[in-house]
Design an enzyme around this catalytic site. Structure first.
Site, PDB file in Angstrom:
ATOM      1  N   ARG A  31       0.806  -1.223   0.000  1.00  0.00           N
ATOM      2  CA  ARG A  31       0.000   0.000   0.000  1.00  0.00           C
ATOM      3  C   ARG A  31       0.841   1.276   0.000  1.00  0.00           C
ATOM      4  O   ARG A  31       0.348   2.360  -0.295  1.00  0.00           O
ATOM      5  CB  ARG A  31      -0.994  -0.024   1.159  1.00  0.00           C
ATOM      6  CG  ARG A  31      -2.144  -0.972   0.870  1.00  0.00           C
ATOM      7  CD  ARG A  31      -3.035  -1.171   2.048  1.00  0.00           C
ATOM      8  NE  ARG A  31      -2.665  -2.327   2.843  1.00  0.00           N
ATOM      9  CZ  ARG A  31      -3.137  -2.566   4.054  1.00  0.00           C
ATOM     10  NH1 ARG A  31      -3.970  -1.716   4.610  1.00  0.00           N
ATOM     11  NH2 ARG A  31      -2.778  -3.643   4.708  1.00  0.00           N
ATOM     12  N   GLU A  68       1.587  -8.161  13.409  1.00  0.00           N
ATOM     13  CA  GLU A  68       0.640  -8.542  14.465  1.00  0.00           C
ATOM     14  C   GLU A  68       0.190  -9.986  14.274  1.00  0.00           C
ATOM     15  O   GLU A  68      -0.196 -10.655  15.205  1.00  0.00           O
ATOM     16  CB  GLU A  68      -0.590  -7.641  14.405  1.00  0.00           C
ATOM     17  CG  GLU A  68      -0.344  -6.253  14.946  1.00  0.00           C
ATOM     18  CD  GLU A  68      -1.480  -5.330  14.580  1.00  0.00           C
ATOM     19  OE1 GLU A  68      -2.283  -5.047  15.455  1.00  0.00           O
ATOM     20  OE2 GLU A  68      -1.548  -4.920  13.408  1.00  0.00           O
TER      21      GLU A  68
HETATM   22  O1  LIG Z   1       3.437  -1.267  11.505  1.00  0.00           O
HETATM   23  P1  LIG Z   1       3.141  -2.703  11.174  1.00  0.00           P
HETATM   24  O2  LIG Z   1       2.535  -3.464  12.345  1.00  0.00           O
HETATM   25  O3  LIG Z   1       4.322  -3.415  10.606  1.00  0.00           O
HETATM   26  O4  LIG Z   1       1.965  -2.718  10.087  1.00  0.00           O
HETATM   27  C1  LIG Z   1       1.888  -1.798   9.048  1.00  0.00           C
HETATM   28  C2  LIG Z   1       1.937  -2.488   7.719  1.00  0.00           C
HETATM   29  O5  LIG Z   1       0.823  -3.379   7.618  1.00  0.00           O
HETATM   30  C3  LIG Z   1       0.134  -3.150   6.398  1.00  0.00           C
HETATM   31  O6  LIG Z   1       0.664  -3.915   5.356  1.00  0.00           O
HETATM   32  P2  LIG Z   1       0.463  -5.485   5.241  1.00  0.00           P
HETATM   33  O7  LIG Z   1       1.587  -6.204   5.922  1.00  0.00           O
HETATM   34  O8  LIG Z   1      -0.935  -5.845   5.685  1.00  0.00           O
HETATM   35  O9  LIG Z   1       0.678  -5.751   3.698  1.00  0.00           O
HETATM   36  P3  LIG Z   1       0.026  -5.101   2.380  1.00  0.00           P
HETATM   37  O10 LIG Z   1       0.499  -3.669   2.289  1.00  0.00           O
HETATM   38  O11 LIG Z   1       0.621  -5.967   1.307  1.00  0.00           O
HETATM   39  O12 LIG Z   1      -1.460  -5.211   2.480  1.00  0.00           O
HETATM   40  C4  LIG Z   1       0.396  -1.690   6.109  1.00  0.00           C
HETATM   41  O13 LIG Z   1       0.234  -1.373   4.728  1.00  0.00           O
HETATM   42  C5  LIG Z   1       1.816  -1.482   6.581  1.00  0.00           C
HETATM   43  O14 LIG Z   1       2.781  -1.760   5.573  1.00  0.00           O
HETATM   44  N1  LIG Z   2      -3.853  -2.833  13.357  1.00  0.00           N
HETATM   45  C1  LIG Z   2      -4.066  -2.710  12.050  1.00  0.00           C
HETATM   46  N2  LIG Z   2      -5.224  -2.166  11.618  1.00  0.00           N
HETATM   47  C2  LIG Z   2      -5.450  -2.026  10.291  1.00  0.00           C
HETATM   48  N3  LIG Z   2      -4.620  -2.420   9.343  1.00  0.00           N
HETATM   49  C3  LIG Z   2      -3.480  -2.982   9.737  1.00  0.00           C
HETATM   50  N4  LIG Z   2      -2.429  -3.455   9.023  1.00  0.00           N
HETATM   51  C4  LIG Z   2      -1.511  -3.901   9.888  1.00  0.00           C
HETATM   52  N5  LIG Z   2      -1.914  -3.728  11.165  1.00  0.00           N
HETATM   53  C5  LIG Z   2      -3.136  -3.148  11.100  1.00  0.00           C
END
Ligand SMILES: O=P(O)(O)OC[C@H]1O[C@H](OP(=O)(O)OP(=O)(O)O)[C@H](O)[C@@H]1O
Ligand SMILES: Nc1ncnc2[nH]cnc12
Length: 144
Positions: A31, A68
């Site tokens: 993203r 998480e």
């Molecule tokens: O601060 P954190 O706990 O590390 O979480 C934040 C990350 O989580 C989400 O990505 P995700 O890993 O869901 O992957 P995506 O962007 O491919 O959907 C978001 O876009 C951040 O990159």
């Molecule tokens: N706590 C959270 N809420 C929404 N999107 C997320 N992506 C990773 N952690 C998240």
């Protein structure tokens, strides 16, 4: 989907960074790719994707991190950033900070200088910003 909102967000990211021209914008898979390229275009600087593991050819650096809900790895091509390059790391969300910290670790290994981490949303209760220190994270919106 909301064009006006997308425009406002990228404009605000640019407003925060308008002092700088010699930076490179780096977006985090996936993203972060929504916000890194429009910021780079507005700044007139380059963009480099930091990808999830296994998507880039050639020699790469990899950093693993805890989410998480499990483990993941970020990867960057070794020649994507010159040593000493000033970079801004861009993502949509800072939650626990694990993803952004892994990106900072990759920049450290490539000897780039992280000027700032930049996110649209920061989830304050997860204290991700503390995990990034000494790097600073700027967010446009904060939620508890
Ligand atoms: O601060 P954190 O706990 O590390 O979480 C934040 C990350 O989580 C989400 O990505 P995700 O890993 O869901 O992957 P995506 O962007 O491919 O959907 C978001 O876009 C951040 O990159
Ligand atoms: N706590 C959270 N809420 C929404 N999107 C997320 N992506 C990773 N952690 C998240």
């Amino acid at each position: 989907a909301n064009t006006m909102l997308y425009h406002i967000i990228t404009k605000q990211l640019k407003a925060y960074w308008k002092r700088l021209t010699s930076v490179q914008s780096q977006g985090l898979d996936a993203r972060g790719f929504l916000f890194g390229p429009p910021l780079a275009l507005r700044l007139g600087v380059g963009f480099v994707p930091v990808r999830k593991k296994g998507k880039l050819p050639g020699p790469t650096e990899t950093a693993s991190y805890a989410l998480e809900y499990g483990q993941a790895e970020l990867e960057i091509q070794r020649d994507a950033v010159e040593p000493g390059k000033k970079v801004v790391l861009v993502d949509d969300l800072l939650a626990t900070g694990g993803t952004m910290r892994a990106a900072c670790e990759l920049m450290k290994r490539l000897k780039a200088e992280v000027l700032e981490c930049l996110v649209v949303i920061e989830l304050l209760s997860l204290k991700g910003a503390e995990k990034l220190l000494p790097f600073h994270c700027h967010s446009l919106l904060q939620y508890d």
